[in-house]
Design a protein around this motif. Structure first.
Motif, mmCIF file in Angstrom:
data_model
loop_
_atom_site.group_PDB
_atom_site.id
_atom_site.type_symbol
_atom_site.label_atom_id
_atom_site.label_comp_id
_atom_site.label_asym_id
_atom_site.label_seq_id
_atom_site.Cartn_x
_atom_site.Cartn_y
_atom_site.Cartn_z
ATOM 1 N N SER A 588 9.379 0.870 -5.064
ATOM 2 C CA SER A 588 8.393 0.182 -5.901
ATOM 3 C C SER A 588 7.203 1.083 -6.205
ATOM 4 O O SER A 588 6.683 1.767 -5.333
ATOM 5 C CB SER A 588 7.907 -1.085 -5.204
ATOM 6 O OG SER A 588 6.821 -1.655 -5.890
ATOM 7 N N ASN A 589 6.784 1.043 -7.463
ATOM 8 C CA ASN A 589 5.539 1.679 -7.876
ATOM 9 C C ASN A 589 4.585 0.630 -8.445
ATOM 10 O O ASN A 589 3.774 0.920 -9.320
ATOM 11 C CB ASN A 589 5.810 2.757 -8.927
ATOM 12 C CG ASN A 589 5.995 4.126 -8.289
ATOM 13 O OD1 ASN A 589 5.308 4.473 -7.340
ATOM 14 N ND2 ASN A 589 6.949 4.889 -8.806
ATOM 15 N N ALA A 590 4.699 -0.605 -7.943
ATOM 16 C CA ALA A 590 3.910 -1.702 -8.496
ATOM 17 C C ALA A 590 2.422 -1.435 -8.419
ATOM 18 O O ALA A 590 1.648 -1.891 -9.267
ATOM 19 C CB ALA A 590 4.256 -3.001 -7.766
ATOM 20 N N SER A 591 1.980 -0.694 -7.396
ATOM 21 C CA SER A 591 0.549 -0.442 -7.255
ATOM 22 C C SER A 591 0.005 0.462 -8.352
ATOM 23 O O SER A 591 -1.207 0.565 -8.545
ATOM 24 C CB SER A 591 0.257 0.191 -5.887
ATOM 25 O OG SER A 591 0.921 1.431 -5.761
ATOM 26 N N ALA A 662 -2.660 7.982 -13.795
ATOM 27 C CA ALA A 662 -2.476 7.395 -12.466
ATOM 28 C C ALA A 662 -2.030 5.938 -12.574
ATOM 29 O O ALA A 662 -1.279 5.439 -11.744
ATOM 30 C CB ALA A 662 -3.766 7.466 -11.666
ATOM 31 N N LYS A 663 -2.493 5.261 -13.624
ATOM 32 C CA LYS A 663 -2.191 3.842 -13.830
ATOM 33 C C LYS A 663 -1.814 3.620 -15.287
ATOM 34 O O LYS A 663 -2.356 4.273 -16.193
ATOM 35 C CB LYS A 663 -3.403 2.967 -13.499
ATOM 36 C CG LYS A 663 -4.020 3.200 -12.119
ATOM 37 C CD LYS A 663 -3.393 2.316 -11.085
ATOM 38 C CE LYS A 663 -4.127 2.451 -9.753
ATOM 39 N NZ LYS A 663 -3.568 1.555 -8.726
ATOM 40 N N HIS A 704 0.297 4.596 1.303
ATOM 41 C CA HIS A 704 1.082 3.411 0.930
ATOM 42 C C HIS A 704 1.941 2.910 2.080
ATOM 43 O O HIS A 704 2.690 1.940 1.910
ATOM 44 C CB HIS A 704 1.983 3.712 -0.274
ATOM 45 C CG HIS A 704 1.241 3.772 -1.576
ATOM 46 N ND1 HIS A 704 0.472 2.736 -2.048
ATOM 47 C CD2 HIS A 704 1.148 4.759 -2.504
ATOM 48 C CE1 HIS A 704 -0.070 3.068 -3.211
ATOM 49 N NE2 HIS A 704 0.317 4.297 -3.510
ATOM 50 N N GLY A 705 1.873 3.560 3.237
ATOM 51 C CA GLY A 705 2.643 3.129 4.402
ATOM 52 C C GLY A 705 4.122 3.448 4.309
ATOM 53 O O GLY A 705 4.914 2.925 5.097
ATOM 54 N N GLU A 798 -7.025 0.305 -2.468
ATOM 55 C CA GLU A 798 -6.809 -1.053 -2.975
ATOM 56 C C GLU A 798 -8.069 -1.614 -3.631
ATOM 57 O O GLU A 798 -7.993 -2.327 -4.636
ATOM 58 C CB GLU A 798 -6.332 -1.961 -1.841
ATOM 59 C CG GLU A 798 -4.933 -1.606 -1.357
ATOM 60 C CD GLU A 798 -4.330 -2.668 -0.466
ATOM 61 O OE1 GLU A 798 -4.923 -3.767 -0.349
ATOM 62 O OE2 GLU A 798 -3.264 -2.414 0.108
ATOM 63 N N ARG A 799 -9.214 -1.319 -3.069
ATOM 64 C CA ARG A 799 -10.455 -1.798 -3.673
ATOM 65 C C ARG A 799 -10.687 -1.151 -5.035
ATOM 66 O O ARG A 799 -11.089 -1.824 -6.004
ATOM 67 C CB ARG A 799 -11.631 -1.528 -2.738
ATOM 68 C CG ARG A 799 -11.729 -2.547 -1.635
ATOM 69 C CD ARG A 799 -12.512 -2.109 -0.423
ATOM 70 N NE ARG A 799 -13.875 -1.675 -0.668
ATOM 71 C CZ ARG A 799 -14.774 -1.525 0.298
ATOM 72 N NH1 ARG A 799 -14.438 -1.768 1.562
ATOM 73 N NH2 ARG A 799 -15.995 -1.129 0.017
#
Length: 816
Positions: A588-591, A662-663, A704-705, A798-799
């Protein structure tokens, strides 16, 4: 009016003045380690309000996070309601979060896990909290395990309430406190154990008993109990000596055919069933107000509830246990916990289980309880005549106990029941004053050791996709749960489903016993594949271990809204409103999907700003050199997005070509047929090639863990013979383009996969895993400190991403 002292603050917050022991909590420099006061004496208010006061006074020794750990979900929700009310009355901006399984629905600015520098109250069951503290969080994304492991083992006041009911979790709590002392944390963690019935020896686990903290406890330092001044107050004195008469009911539980979840054996035709006998006894003696009936198993509770519903005409008969979905349980619980006038006719009868043992603020005028260990019985007795409102007892205002034969002892040991039976046979007074000297069995179970914790720090599954099962460190065998939820499954029962993550309102706890395993053998069920994010059909129930989320077919039953989890039910289960969030996975690259286009430079700048703000608020807690490494990692963490394979996933148009993104909006991402390129691996490898410290490379790669203690290919990642090595989409020897980040020009770097090996390379270079183990085992770093730094990285990322979601859609259009 300004609050001048703690007494005024406490009264404004709770509505009543503090007892002397509650006042003492506010005046000590540190919290005690053991708080031993009777049930109903206000332990919860004492600790939460004292912590709020100390945070308000900006006492540096008071941890930012109050972590409140409880044995049951009913008590969690009651404590959350109290904490929210007290925070509001105190006029403080402190978020109160409850940890359950499933996805979080708190807005980003109220999430405790992305604001490590701010005060927060976190409340959860021992299942949810201890599993997270062991880096194996139940019913949550495995990729967030390190984040919460780091935060829950740094800068926390852990409060363990009703410890006599915690079993294995109590042992784990003391061991974790010992490990924090020996392995080190950036910010102090203190543990406070509370109970009406406790013994200091319960805390003497193999590692904790050798700590200086326990040595002080053994001398009485750090133990807080009621004093004569407390017992001289009218309210406490009335509770302490409340009339509570014990009476043998003459009713006896029948033997069960198998296990604690089995249905009651059918009685002979000429003899009423146990449920019928007990229900008739209850109906005979229930006159008004509230009656509470406590069974040791859900199966017996359901049977008694059904009999009472048939026999107790006009009476409000209620059922409450732990195996409901929150959507059904919460309104039921609100109704059950609502005050009942003790003179009300016909009143109500609550049939329940151990869920009411632990500090639930509920009282009754008539109680029935099955025989249980003394620690449990003492807690149950605390729900009868709780405030001493009854001056005397009679046959309709007393505590009836029901004998349980050894053959039906589960979930308890028969020896525990024998001890309790002997005590009940010679005592008739169950007031707190009469129970002070009752000897209790010490909790027992598996004990987590240092080597176990170090093994749990690595979150990489084994080659078959399995993880270390931590359930033995959390609950006894009979109390271990899985979390099931229901979705529509096509009639052909496909091998794979694409379904959103479960919301916490969908998840139903189910005991992982014989009934659950029998159900899984004969029904369709699915487990989440962390590699792909799809739900795969499974057939081997031996793969299931506690804490797992399991998708079930709604048309195959297994649940009744009135009685909860029921493997025998074949009625189609109503599906809750679906959560829109897709499961996270290695692919996943949802972030990276956003409502706006963001260049790599823009996003990096946003993350650096958030990281700098976090570190500034934490001050000297994180040393300067370590803070510098965290900031370097923040700058480099997404450099890997410049890798061509990652940029090729974004479908740009003429207006957005020529920029390293990046996004990008969700509809601009192409679906990869193979494993998705892990940009953070490229970032970490590039940092190593630049000569950055391994800590910088690791934090960049781990944000991202998904890249942590080892670097290895996925099972589906195939390389043709003679081709260059490939891991997570990174090809050995390929070039990561140079970029400018934070005003710094980063030159192109050739990416080497040599660190993916084991041991030393020919040039003496240490492998990634070897260097990671070095950080984990370094006395100056260790697992708790390292995971906390990972949490700081993820929080900043995330922030920043959340802020960017509401930024101008045109923000990235003008980036050069």
């Amino acid at each position: 009016m300004a609050v001048q002292d703690f007494g005024q603050f406490f009264e404004r917050t709770t509505g009543y003045p503090p007892y002397p022991y509650q006042n003492a909590l506010s005046t000590t420099h540190d919290f005690p380690a053991l708080l031993a006061v009777p049930t109903g004496a206000g332990k919860t208010a004492a600790v939460i309000v004292a912590w709020l006061w100390k945070r308000l006074q900006e006492q540096a020794s008071t941890p930012r996070r109050l972590v409140y750990c409880l044995p049951t979900r009913v008590l969690v929700e009651q404590t959350v309601d109290c904490a929210l009310r007290w925070v509001a009355k105190a006029g403080m901006d402190v978020p109160v979060s409850v940890l359950m399984g499933g996805t979080a629905d708190d807005p980003i600015n109220h999430r405790w896990d992305v604001h490590p520098e701010e005060s927060a109250i976190v409340i959860g069951t021992q299942d949810q909290l201890i599993s997270r503290a062991l880096n194996r969080g139940y019913a949550m994304s495995r990729f967030r395990w390190p984040l919460e492991f780091g935060l829950l083992n740094n800068d926390c006041l852990w409060v363990f309430d009703e410890i006599q009911l915690m079993g294995s979790s109590l042992l784990s709590s003391t061991q974790l406190q010992a490990f924090r002392a020996s392995m080190g944390t950036w910010l102090p963690v203190h543990s406070l154990w509370m109970s009406a019935t406790s013994d200091l020896s319960w805390l003497a686990t193999v590692d904790y008993r050798s700590t200086p903290e326990y040595e002080r406890l053994a001398t009485g330092d750090g133990v807080l109990r009621l004093t004569p001044a407390d017992l001289s107050t009218r309210a406490l004195a009335k509770r302490y000596r409340a009339s509570k008469q014990l009476v043998a009911s003459g009713v006896r539980v029948e033997a069960t055919s198998r296990g604690p979840d089995a249905r009651q054996k059918s009685a002979p035709h000429d003899k009423p069933s146990y449920a019928n006998q007990l229900a008739r006894h209850i109906v005979k003696h229930h006159k008004n107000g509230r009656t509470i009936v406590i069974c040791n198993t859900v199966g017996r509770a359901v049977s008694v509830y059904r009999e009472l519903s048939r026999l107790a005409s006009g009476v409000d008969v209620q059922l409450l246990h732990s195996r409901f979905r929150p959507a059904e349980r919460q309104p039921l619980q609100k109704r059950v916990l609502a005050p009942v006038d003790r003179h009300a006719v016909p009143g109500s009868i609550l049939v329940t289980t151990q869920v009411v043992e632990a500090g639930v603020d509920i009282t009754c005028q008539l109680m029935y309880t099955e025989l249980a260990p003394m620690a449990s019985l003492i807690q149950r007795f605390g729900r009868f005549n709780r405030a001493g409102e009854l001056a005397t007892c009679d046959e309709s205002h007393c505590i009836y106990w029901v004998d349980v034969p050894d053959t039906a002892a589960a979930p308890y040991e028969k020896e525990q029941l024998s001890t309790a039976r002997a005590w009940l046979g010679s005592h008739a007074d169950a007031s707190p004053a009469a129970l002070e000297s009752v000897p209790l069995d010490a909790p027992h179970g598996d004990v987590v050791r240092r080597r176990d914790l170090l093994g749990l720090f690595d979150t990489t599954p084994d080659l078959e996709g399995n993880d270390i099962d931590v359930s033995r460190y959390i609950r006894a065998d009979q109390e271990r749960n899985i979390y099931v939820f229901w979705r529509h499954v096509p009639a052909e029962v496909p091998r794979q489903l694409e379904q959103p993550e479960p919301d916490h309102s969908e998840l139903c706890p189910a005991p992982l016993g014989d009934e659950a395993r029998d159900f899984l053998r004969t029904h369709a069920w699915y487990l989440l594949d962390p590699l792909t994010g799809a739900w795969n059909r499974e057939t081997d129930e031996r793969r299931v271990y506690p804490g797992m989320e399991i998708l079930l077919a709604s048309d195959q039953g297994g649940y009744d809204p009135g009685t909860g989890w029921d493997p025998s039910s074949t009625v189609e289960v109503d599906i809750m409103a679906l959560n829109a969030q897709q499961p996270d996975s290695q692919n996943s690259n949802a972030s990276s999907a956003s409502s706006t286009w963001l260049s790599l430079g823009e996003h990096t700048g946003d993350v650096e700003a958030e990281e700098a703000a976090i570190l500034a608020a934490l001050g000297v807690a994180v040393p300067v050199d370590i803070s510098h490494s965290v900031m370097r990692a923040a700058r480099l963490h997404d450099w890997g997005k410049a890798y061509p394979a990652f940029q090729n996933l974004i479908a740009t148009d003429a207006a957005h070509s020529g920029t390293i993104w990046a996004k990008a909006p969700p509809d601009r991402w192409t679906r990869s047929r193979g494993p998705v390129m892990r940009h953070e691996l490229a970032s970490g490898l590039a940092a190593l090639e630049r000569g950055e410290p391994f800590l910088v490379a690791y934090l960049a790669a781990a944000h991202h863990g998904k890249i942590r203690g080892s670097i290895r290919s996925l099972p589906s990642e195939h390389v043709e013979k003679g081709s260059a090595r490939r891991i997570r989409g990174v090809v050995d020897g390929t070039l990561l383009p140079g970029v400018t980040l934070g005003g710094e020009m980063l030159s192109p770097q050739s990416l080497s996969l040599a660190p993916a090996g084991l041991g030393l390379e020919g040039d003496g270079t240490r492998s990634w895993t070897d260097q990671w183990c070095g950080l984990r085992d370094d006395p100056a770093m260790g697992p708790f400190r390292l995971a906390y730094l990972e949490a700081l990285m993820k929080a900043a990322d995330e922030r920043a991403s959340a802020t960017e979601q509401v930024a101008s859609p045109q923000r990235g259009d003008h980036d050069d």
